[in-house]
Design a protein around this motif. Structure first.
Motif, mmCIF file in Angstrom:
data_model
loop_
_atom_site.group_PDB
_atom_site.id
_atom_site.type_symbol
_atom_site.label_atom_id
_atom_site.label_comp_id
_atom_site.label_asym_id
_atom_site.label_seq_id
_atom_site.Cartn_x
_atom_site.Cartn_y
_atom_site.Cartn_z
ATOM 1 N N TYR A 119 0.837 -1.189 0.000
ATOM 2 C CA TYR A 119 0.000 0.000 0.000
ATOM 3 C C TYR A 119 0.879 1.248 0.000
ATOM 4 C CZ TYR A 119 -3.894 -3.084 0.989
ATOM 5 O OH TYR A 119 -4.842 -4.073 0.905
ATOM 6 N N PHE A 120 0.524 2.181 -0.870
ATOM 7 C CA PHE A 120 1.308 3.409 -1.009
ATOM 8 C C PHE A 120 0.459 4.627 -0.687
ATOM 9 C CE2 PHE A 120 5.153 1.731 -2.801
ATOM 10 C CZ PHE A 120 4.758 0.581 -3.458
ATOM 11 N N CYS A 121 0.986 5.471 0.185
ATOM 12 C CA CYS A 121 0.398 6.771 0.454
ATOM 13 C C CYS A 121 1.041 7.777 -0.492
ATOM 14 C CB CYS A 121 0.647 7.149 1.917
ATOM 15 S SG CYS A 121 -0.114 8.691 2.439
ATOM 16 N N VAL A 122 0.226 8.662 -1.068
ATOM 17 C CA VAL A 122 0.714 9.546 -2.134
ATOM 18 C C VAL A 122 0.172 10.950 -1.898
ATOM 19 C CG1 VAL A 122 0.794 9.880 -4.630
ATOM 20 C CG2 VAL A 122 0.634 7.562 -3.707
ATOM 21 N N VAL A 123 0.996 11.951 -2.177
ATOM 22 C CA VAL A 123 0.571 13.341 -2.000
ATOM 23 C C VAL A 123 0.805 14.119 -3.289
ATOM 24 C CG1 VAL A 123 2.836 14.150 -1.180
ATOM 25 C CG2 VAL A 123 0.760 15.363 -0.480
ATOM 26 N N PHE B 129 5.269 9.653 -4.019
ATOM 27 C CA PHE B 129 4.904 8.390 -3.372
ATOM 28 C C PHE B 129 5.681 8.172 -2.086
ATOM 29 C CE2 PHE B 129 2.345 6.001 -6.466
ATOM 30 C CZ PHE B 129 2.427 6.855 -7.549
ATOM 31 N N GLY B 130 5.013 7.573 -1.111
ATOM 32 C CA GLY B 130 5.708 7.039 0.041
ATOM 33 C C GLY B 130 6.408 5.746 -0.322
ATOM 34 N N LYS B 131 7.170 5.195 0.642
ATOM 35 C CA LYS B 131 7.965 4.006 0.355
ATOM 36 C C LYS B 131 7.151 2.719 0.391
ATOM 37 C CE LYS B 131 12.363 5.968 1.816
ATOM 38 N NZ LYS B 131 13.576 5.799 2.655
ATOM 39 N N GLY B 132 5.932 2.802 0.861
ATOM 40 C CA GLY B 132 5.073 1.634 0.852
ATOM 41 C C GLY B 132 5.011 0.909 2.177
ATOM 42 N N THR B 133 3.872 0.271 2.434
ATOM 43 C CA THR B 133 3.683 -0.599 3.588
ATOM 44 C C THR B 133 3.163 -1.934 3.082
ATOM 45 O OG1 THR B 133 3.141 1.207 5.101
ATOM 46 C CG2 THR B 133 2.428 -1.004 5.735
ATOM 47 N N ARG B 134 3.877 -2.987 3.429
ATOM 48 C CA ARG B 134 3.431 -4.318 3.018
ATOM 49 C C ARG B 134 2.485 -4.875 4.082
ATOM 50 N NH1 ARG B 134 5.665 -9.561 3.544
ATOM 51 N NH2 ARG B 134 7.546 -8.695 4.478
ATOM 52 N N MET C 170 11.554 1.456 -1.890
ATOM 53 C CA MET C 170 11.770 2.872 -2.184
ATOM 54 C C MET C 170 10.542 3.550 -2.777
ATOM 55 S SD MET C 170 14.708 3.512 -1.110
ATOM 56 C CE MET C 170 14.987 5.132 -1.808
ATOM 57 N N GLY C 171 9.424 2.866 -2.920
ATOM 58 C CA GLY C 171 8.273 3.495 -3.547
ATOM 59 C C GLY C 171 8.535 3.758 -5.017
ATOM 60 N N LEU C 172 7.751 4.614 -5.608
ATOM 61 C CA LEU C 172 7.892 4.942 -7.025
ATOM 62 C C LEU C 172 8.554 6.299 -7.191
ATOM 63 C CD1 LEU C 172 5.592 2.742 -7.062
ATOM 64 C CD2 LEU C 172 4.813 3.852 -9.147
ATOM 65 N N LYS C 173 9.464 6.374 -8.135
ATOM 66 C CA LYS C 173 10.118 7.634 -8.464
ATOM 67 C C LYS C 173 9.752 8.007 -9.893
ATOM 68 C CE LYS C 173 12.661 7.815 -4.648
ATOM 69 N NZ LYS C 173 12.501 8.883 -3.619
ATOM 70 N N LEU C 174 9.404 9.267 -10.107
ATOM 71 C CA LEU C 174 9.007 9.737 -11.429
ATOM 72 C C LEU C 174 10.243 9.993 -12.290
ATOM 73 C CD1 LEU C 174 6.617 10.648 -13.216
ATOM 74 C CD2 LEU C 174 6.989 12.952 -12.305
ATOM 75 N N ILE C 175 10.262 9.391 -13.487
ATOM 76 C CA ILE C 175 11.400 9.558 -14.395
ATOM 77 C C ILE C 175 11.128 10.714 -15.354
ATOM 78 C CG2 ILE C 175 12.864 8.425 -16.096
ATOM 79 C CD1 ILE C 175 11.868 5.729 -14.982
ATOM 80 N N TYR C 176 10.065 10.601 -16.112
ATOM 81 C CA TYR C 176 9.629 11.622 -17.062
ATOM 82 C C TYR C 176 8.111 11.631 -17.088
ATOM 83 C CZ TYR C 176 13.984 12.870 -19.539
ATOM 84 O OH TYR C 176 15.214 13.372 -19.885
#
Lengths: 114, 113
Positions: free
Chosen positions: A89-93, A104-109, B41-47
């Motif tokens: 699960y990812f929290c996003v702002v 994105f946050g780093k995620g919670t499994r 590390m979550g998702l990182k935006l590339i382009y």
């Protein structure tokens, strides 16, 4: 700048018990906040979103989240966990103006034990 | 309505090789995005792209290039692949930034050896 901190990298619950996934955010501007879910080997799917309307947001599959500005939190909850909830699960702002992308946050499994 | 599609699903590259990750959407979305997901590390935006002919850098653009010649397609090009580019790559699209919801493809798992 916007950022989110997911306070737990891994949460384990028993089937039928409540789920709490914690997220704190930081934003210089009025934020939009989201929770996304990622099942194994799948893309991300939107669970719910807050965009400055009601502070208690209901999403799919029985999940909900409450925006608390005073605590800068947006925790995700569900009254009763199901085996199918096991996922990342990812929290996003996102800032509520301009052409700003999601952060994105780093995620919670989440693991669900039978 | 296929949504967002990505090819290939898996790929192994040797250091220095190049490749293009394909992404297409059939929802007539203006906005398209490329992310990489590294473990923990979550998702990182590339382009990202706000429409045909317009692209902009995200948080981690180095080593990648994109183009957006049509609304539907948004390929990601890796030149001179490096082990640091080993990751899972996700393409996403949205109708607009204000629509807030992004639709994700299934991902491409890339390994550079």
């Amino acid at each position: 700048a916007q950022s989110v901190t997911q306070l737990d990298s891994h949460v384990s619950v028993s089937e039928g018990t409540p789920v709490l996934l914690r997220c704190n955010y930081s934003s210089s501007y009025s934020p939009s906040l989201f929770w996304y879910v990622q099942h194994p080997n799948k893309g991300l799917q939107l669970l719910l979103k807050y965009t400055s309307a009601a502070t208690l947001v209901k999403g799919i599959n029985g999940f909900e989240a409450e925006f608390k500005k005073s605590e800068t939190s947006f925790h995700l909850t569900k009254p009763s966990a199901h085996m199918s909830d096991a996922a990342e699960y990812f929290c996003v702002v996102r800032r509520n103006s301009g052409n700003t992308p999601l952060v994105f946050g780093k995620g919670t499994r989440l693991s669900v034990i039978a | 309505n296929a949504g967002v599609t990505q090819t290939p699903k898996f790929r192994i590259l040797k250091i220095g090789q190049s490749m293009t990750l394909q992404c297409a959407q059939d929802m007539n979305h203006n906005y398209m995005y490329w992310y990489r997901q590294d473990p923990g590390m979550g998702l990182k935006l590339i382009y990202y792209s706000v429409g045909a002919g317009i692209t902009d850098k995200g948080e981690v653009p180095n080593g990648y290039n994109v183009s957006r010649s049509t609304t539907e397609d948004f390929p990601l090009r890796l030149e001179l692949a490096a082990p640091s580019q080993t990751s899972v790559y996700f393409c996403a699209s949205s109708y607009s930034i204000a629509s807030n919801e992004q639709f994700f493809g299934p991902g491409t798992r890339l390994t550079v050896l």
